[in-house]
Design a protein around this motif. Structure first.
Motif, PDB file in Angstrom:
ATOM      1  N   GLU A 168      60.347  74.477  41.779  1.00  0.00           N
ATOM      2  CA  GLU A 168      60.792  74.207  43.147  1.00  0.00           C
ATOM      3  C   GLU A 168      61.529  72.875  43.267  1.00  0.00           C
ATOM      4  O   GLU A 168      62.507  72.750  44.004  1.00  0.00           O
ATOM      5  CB  GLU A 168      59.597  74.217  44.103  1.00  0.00           C
ATOM      6  CG  GLU A 168      59.018  75.605  44.353  1.00  0.00           C
ATOM      7  CD  GLU A 168      57.684  75.557  45.097  1.00  0.00           C
ATOM      8  OE1 GLU A 168      57.275  74.443  45.478  1.00  0.00           O
ATOM      9  OE2 GLU A 168      57.062  76.614  45.287  1.00  0.00           O
TER      10      GLU A 168
ATOM     11  N   ASN B 224      38.777  79.965  52.639  1.00  0.00           N
ATOM     12  CA  ASN B 224      40.202  80.010  52.302  1.00  0.00           C
ATOM     13  C   ASN B 224      40.630  81.416  51.895  1.00  0.00           C
ATOM     14  O   ASN B 224      41.677  81.924  52.326  1.00  0.00           O
ATOM     15  CB  ASN B 224      40.477  79.025  51.161  1.00  0.00           C
ATOM     16  CG  ASN B 224      41.955  78.880  50.856  1.00  0.00           C
ATOM     17  OD1 ASN B 224      42.721  78.396  51.682  1.00  0.00           O
ATOM     18  ND2 ASN B 224      42.355  79.293  49.669  1.00  0.00           N
TER      19      ASN B 224
ATOM     20  N   PHE C  23      49.645  78.840  43.407  1.00  0.00           N
ATOM     21  CA  PHE C  23      50.338  77.698  43.985  1.00  0.00           C
ATOM     22  C   PHE C  23      49.323  76.621  44.345  1.00  0.00           C
ATOM     23  O   PHE C  23      48.152  76.908  44.611  1.00  0.00           O
ATOM     24  CB  PHE C  23      51.099  78.110  45.255  1.00  0.00           C
ATOM     25  CG  PHE C  23      52.229  79.075  45.004  1.00  0.00           C
ATOM     26  CD1 PHE C  23      53.531  78.614  44.859  1.00  0.00           C
ATOM     27  CD2 PHE C  23      51.987  80.443  44.912  1.00  0.00           C
ATOM     28  CE1 PHE C  23      54.576  79.500  44.633  1.00  0.00           C
ATOM     29  CE2 PHE C  23      53.026  81.326  44.685  1.00  0.00           C
ATOM     30  CZ  PHE C  23      54.324  80.856  44.544  1.00  0.00           C
ATOM     31  N   PHE C  24      49.799  75.368  44.409  1.00  0.00           N
ATOM     32  CA  PHE C  24      48.917  74.262  44.798  1.00  0.00           C
ATOM     33  C   PHE C  24      48.318  74.481  46.189  1.00  0.00           C
ATOM     34  O   PHE C  24      47.173  74.119  46.450  1.00  0.00           O
ATOM     35  CB  PHE C  24      49.694  72.938  44.786  1.00  0.00           C
ATOM     36  CG  PHE C  24      49.884  72.354  43.412  1.00  0.00           C
ATOM     37  CD1 PHE C  24      48.800  72.115  42.577  1.00  0.00           C
ATOM     38  CD2 PHE C  24      51.157  72.029  42.957  1.00  0.00           C
ATOM     39  CE1 PHE C  24      48.985  71.571  41.307  1.00  0.00           C
ATOM     40  CE2 PHE C  24      51.343  71.480  41.700  1.00  0.00           C
ATOM     41  CZ  PHE C  24      50.252  71.256  40.868  1.00  0.00           C
ATOM     42  N   ARG C  25      49.108  75.076  47.086  1.00  0.00           N
ATOM     43  CA  ARG C  25      48.651  75.227  48.466  1.00  0.00           C
ATOM     44  C   ARG C  25      47.419  76.120  48.584  1.00  0.00           C
ATOM     45  O   ARG C  25      46.696  76.059  49.588  1.00  0.00           O
ATOM     46  CB  ARG C  25      49.781  75.771  49.343  1.00  0.00           C
ATOM     47  CG  ARG C  25      50.287  77.152  48.950  1.00  0.00           C
ATOM     48  CD  ARG C  25      51.352  77.663  49.914  1.00  0.00           C
ATOM     49  NE  ARG C  25      51.924  78.930  49.504  1.00  0.00           N
ATOM     50  CZ  ARG C  25      53.033  79.036  48.776  1.00  0.00           C
ATOM     51  NH1 ARG C  25      53.685  77.952  48.391  1.00  0.00           N
ATOM     52  NH2 ARG C  25      53.495  80.228  48.419  1.00  0.00           N
ATOM     53  N   ASP C  26      47.184  76.971  47.572  1.00  0.00           N
ATOM     54  CA  ASP C  26      46.029  77.879  47.617  1.00  0.00           C
ATOM     55  C   ASP C  26      44.811  77.312  46.889  1.00  0.00           C
ATOM     56  O   ASP C  26      43.760  77.947  46.857  1.00  0.00           O
ATOM     57  CB  ASP C  26      46.392  79.226  46.966  1.00  0.00           C
ATOM     58  CG  ASP C  26      47.587  79.876  47.636  1.00  0.00           C
ATOM     59  OD1 ASP C  26      47.638  79.847  48.877  1.00  0.00           O
ATOM     60  OD2 ASP C  26      48.467  80.392  46.928  1.00  0.00           O
TER      61      ASP C  26
ATOM     62  N   SER D 236      50.357  76.598  39.028  1.00  0.00           N
ATOM     63  CA  SER D 236      50.850  75.844  40.189  1.00  0.00           C
ATOM     64  C   SER D 236      51.851  74.788  39.759  1.00  0.00           C
ATOM     65  O   SER D 236      52.864  74.555  40.439  1.00  0.00           O
ATOM     66  CB  SER D 236      49.672  75.167  40.914  1.00  0.00           C
ATOM     67  OG  SER D 236      48.783  76.120  41.449  1.00  0.00           O
TER      68      SER D 236
ATOM     69  N   SER E 205      43.178  84.090  53.862  1.00  0.00           N
ATOM     70  CA  SER E 205      44.337  84.721  53.223  1.00  0.00           C
ATOM     71  C   SER E 205      44.282  86.239  53.358  1.00  0.00           C
ATOM     72  O   SER E 205      45.321  86.907  53.349  1.00  0.00           O
ATOM     73  CB  SER E 205      44.405  84.337  51.744  1.00  0.00           C
ATOM     74  OG  SER E 205      43.359  84.944  51.004  1.00  0.00           O
TER      75      SER E 205
ATOM     76  N   TYR F 192      43.274  68.137  40.193  1.00  0.00           N
ATOM     77  CA  TYR F 192      44.298  68.525  41.171  1.00  0.00           C
ATOM     78  C   TYR F 192      45.327  67.409  41.353  1.00  0.00           C
ATOM     79  O   TYR F 192      46.546  67.640  41.287  1.00  0.00           O
ATOM     80  CB  TYR F 192      43.622  68.844  42.502  1.00  0.00           C
ATOM     81  CG  TYR F 192      44.575  69.122  43.638  1.00  0.00           C
ATOM     82  CD1 TYR F 192      45.203  70.353  43.765  1.00  0.00           C
ATOM     83  CD2 TYR F 192      44.845  68.144  44.596  1.00  0.00           C
ATOM     84  CE1 TYR F 192      46.084  70.620  44.810  1.00  0.00           C
ATOM     85  CE2 TYR F 192      45.720  68.388  45.649  1.00  0.00           C
ATOM     86  CZ  TYR F 192      46.341  69.626  45.752  1.00  0.00           C
ATOM     87  OH  TYR F 192      47.205  69.867  46.780  1.00  0.00           O
TER      88      TYR F 192
ATOM     89  N   LYS G 213      49.386  67.467  40.268  1.00  0.00           N
ATOM     90  CA  LYS G 213      50.497  67.238  41.199  1.00  0.00           C
ATOM     91  C   LYS G 213      51.304  66.010  40.787  1.00  0.00           C
ATOM     92  O   LYS G 213      52.536  66.009  40.845  1.00  0.00           O
ATOM     93  CB  LYS G 213      49.959  67.059  42.626  1.00  0.00           C
ATOM     94  CG  LYS G 213      49.412  68.340  43.242  1.00  0.00           C
ATOM     95  CD  LYS G 213      49.438  68.317  44.756  1.00  0.00           C
ATOM     96  CE  LYS G 213      50.831  68.561  45.291  1.00  0.00           C
ATOM     97  NZ  LYS G 213      50.866  68.735  46.753  1.00  0.00           N
TER      98      LYS G 213
ATOM     99  N   ASN H  75      55.168  76.544  39.129  1.00  0.00           N
ATOM    100  CA  ASN H  75      55.871  76.848  40.379  1.00  0.00           C
ATOM    101  C   ASN H  75      56.451  75.583  41.012  1.00  0.00           C
ATOM    102  O   ASN H  75      57.581  75.572  41.504  1.00  0.00           O
ATOM    103  CB  ASN H  75      54.906  77.522  41.365  1.00  0.00           C
ATOM    104  CG  ASN H  75      54.803  79.029  41.133  1.00  0.00           C
ATOM    105  OD1 ASN H  75      55.807  79.671  40.867  1.00  0.00           O
ATOM    106  ND2 ASN H  75      53.615  79.570  41.214  1.00  0.00           N
ATOM    107  N   HIS H  76      55.649  74.499  41.004  1.00  0.00           N
ATOM    108  CA  HIS H  76      56.084  73.263  41.644  1.00  0.00           C
ATOM    109  C   HIS H  76      57.277  72.648  40.902  1.00  0.00           C
ATOM    110  O   HIS H  76      58.245  72.196  41.526  1.00  0.00           O
ATOM    111  CB  HIS H  76      54.925  72.270  41.682  1.00  0.00           C
ATOM    112  CG  HIS H  76      55.173  71.093  42.581  1.00  0.00           C
ATOM    113  ND1 HIS H  76      55.278  71.213  43.956  1.00  0.00           N
ATOM    114  CD2 HIS H  76      55.343  69.773  42.306  1.00  0.00           C
ATOM    115  CE1 HIS H  76      55.496  70.027  44.486  1.00  0.00           C
ATOM    116  NE2 HIS H  76      55.542  69.131  43.510  1.00  0.00           N
TER     117      HIS H  76
END
Length: 447
Positions: free
Chosen positions: A170, A290, A117-120, A163, A294, A131, A135, A166-167
């Motif tokens: 969503e 990071n 995912f982008f958040r990771d 990512s 996690s 990045y 997005k 997934n995005h």
């Protein structure tokens, strides 16, 4: 009591060069059958088995004679050559008139299930453009229906591609966006299957009409495959005409690819192109922090700085090293410390000094027990090809030499260098027995 092979190994270790023993003898398992005077060695893969047979048989027999008092018969096996069976002899009978089943439409309809995912994703100067482009691509803030991501192995191409998957799932209004996510090799395999079964109409419908997004990893696999390139170009042109999205990834820039149709290279350059560079020190620190967060663990700053300073080339290795450190600390019931980190990092690709092409080639020749003349020759002997490919791979990652310069050193063309690097990357990513052996070999070259 030690068995015969356990007694033979120390004798071999004394008689062989340390690198040769570690790479080729240590992975072997052995059993001596006294009634038939037969020493059976099992190698982790066919390549090691044939290498030991060709290069080290005399040394093994000589050491065996010293332990056993007589020369044994030697048999070298591997899972590769023990488990080969014809697919027609297993399972149900195959009707030659029957068309093989293509992957179902459901296999291309992906809503979730991606790991990343982008958040990771840890953003730094090395990957910020890639990045932001990824997005923006999802939200249509850039006027392009195609994105090309390029980086060396382990720097985040797959993370960003998944990512995006997934995005897009969503934010889709229908929660039912249709995506095809696969490697270029898998695309080629499905195309060949469709051609053999005379089901090209179904293949074309699946990849042109039944999806909204096509994500293809490692498109350098198409190099030299003219028929597959034609279908690939037709596919992405069709998708573009329908306003659908295409994401491509590769270890190489479009301009670096050889034996690729110029129209495809032009098409790749038409969309947005983002390169992910090697992470700088601060980004590597943030990646460790990071990952530690996690895993809900506390890593001292001095350990973070130590790991970030040592492993510079590959984010996957950096994360793997941290995972191994945490596991060892838990097993030993100790706190994470510099001393423990020093013990773990020995098994990883650390950056202690700069390497030249000559350094790399000399190390490869030593570890594979081949001469420079052999790997520079036109011979296609398996061990020469593998040695060359390893040299290409390490040079690409640890020197600033261009693909052309790397090829020149070993009397090879630019396109051959790309094929060799791709071959090594494939084995490493699959974590096959040969891949794990190559990982160990590469570690010895760069350490």
């Amino acid at each position: 009591m030690m068995n015969a092979w356990e007694r033979i190994q120390p004798i071999l270790e004394k008689s062989l060069k340390p690198g040769i023993f570690q790479l080729w003898i240590k992975p072997l398992k052995g059993e001596y059958h006294q009634d038939s005077n037969r020493l059976v060695l099992e190698a982790p893969n066919d390549f090691i088995a044939s290498w030991v047979k060709d290069k080290l048989e005399d040394a093994v027999l000589s050491s065996g004679m010293e332990v056993l008092g007589k020369k044994p018969e030697l048999a070298i096996t591997s899972p590769d050559n023990n488990c080969k069976t014809s697919p027609l002899k297993v399972g149900r009978m195959v009707n030659p008139e029957e068309k093989p089943a293509l992957p179902s439409r459901k296999a291309l309809k992906i809503v979730s299930g991606f790991k990343f995912f982008f958040r990771d994703f840890v953003v730094g100067p090395c990957n910020e453009l890639a990045y932001v482009a990824s997005k923006s691509f999802c939200s249509e803030r850039i006027s392009s229906d195609q994105l090309f991501l390029c980086s060396s192995t382990g720097l985040g191409k797959t993370h960003l591609a998944q990512s995006m998957g997934n995005h897009l799932a969503e934010i889709s209004n229908t929660k039912n966006i249709r995506m095809a996510y696969l490697t270029a090799e898998e695309f080629a395999s499905q195309l060949v299957m469709a051609l053999k079964s005379r089901r090209m109409d179904e293949f074309k419908a699946r990849f042109r009409d039944q999806i909204d997004v096509l994500m293809l990893e490692d498109i350098h696999f198409f190099q030299g495959k003219e028929n597959i390139q034609n279908e690939f170009l037709s596919t992405i042109n069709s998708l573009q005409c329908q306003g659908k999205k295409v994401v491509l990834t590769s270890t190489f820039l479009p301009k670096e690819l050889k034996d690729i149709d110029s129209n495809i290279v032009s098409r790749m350059c038409r969309g947005f192109l983002a390169v992910i560079e090697r992470p700088d020190l601060q980004t590597r620190r943030e990646i460790i922090k990071n990952k530690a967060a996690s895993m809900q663990i506390d890593v001292p700053d001095e350990v973070t700085d130590f790991l970030a300073g040592k492993i510079q080339q590959d984010i996957r290795q950096l994360e793997s090293c941290l995972q191994n450190l945490v596991f060892k600390a838990r097993m030993l019931k100790e706190k994470i410390s510099l001393e423990l980190a020093n013990q773990v990092i020995k098994h990883f690709d650390v950056q202690e000094h700069s390497l030249s092409m000559d350094d790399i080639i000399n190390q490869v020749c030593k570890l594979f027990d081949v001469s420079l003349d052999s790997i520079s020759s036109k011979s296609r002997k398996k061990q020469y090809v593998l040695a060359r490919n390893v040299a290409f791979f390490v040079a690409r990652r640890h020197t600033e030499a261009s693909l052309k310069e790397i090829g020149y050193k070993l009397n090879r063309r630019h396109s051959t260098v790309i094929k060799g690097i791709t071959s090594v990357e494939k084995e490493l990513s699959r974590q096959s027995p040969l891949g794990r052996q190559l990982e160990q070999t590469i570690s010895q070259i760069v350490s």
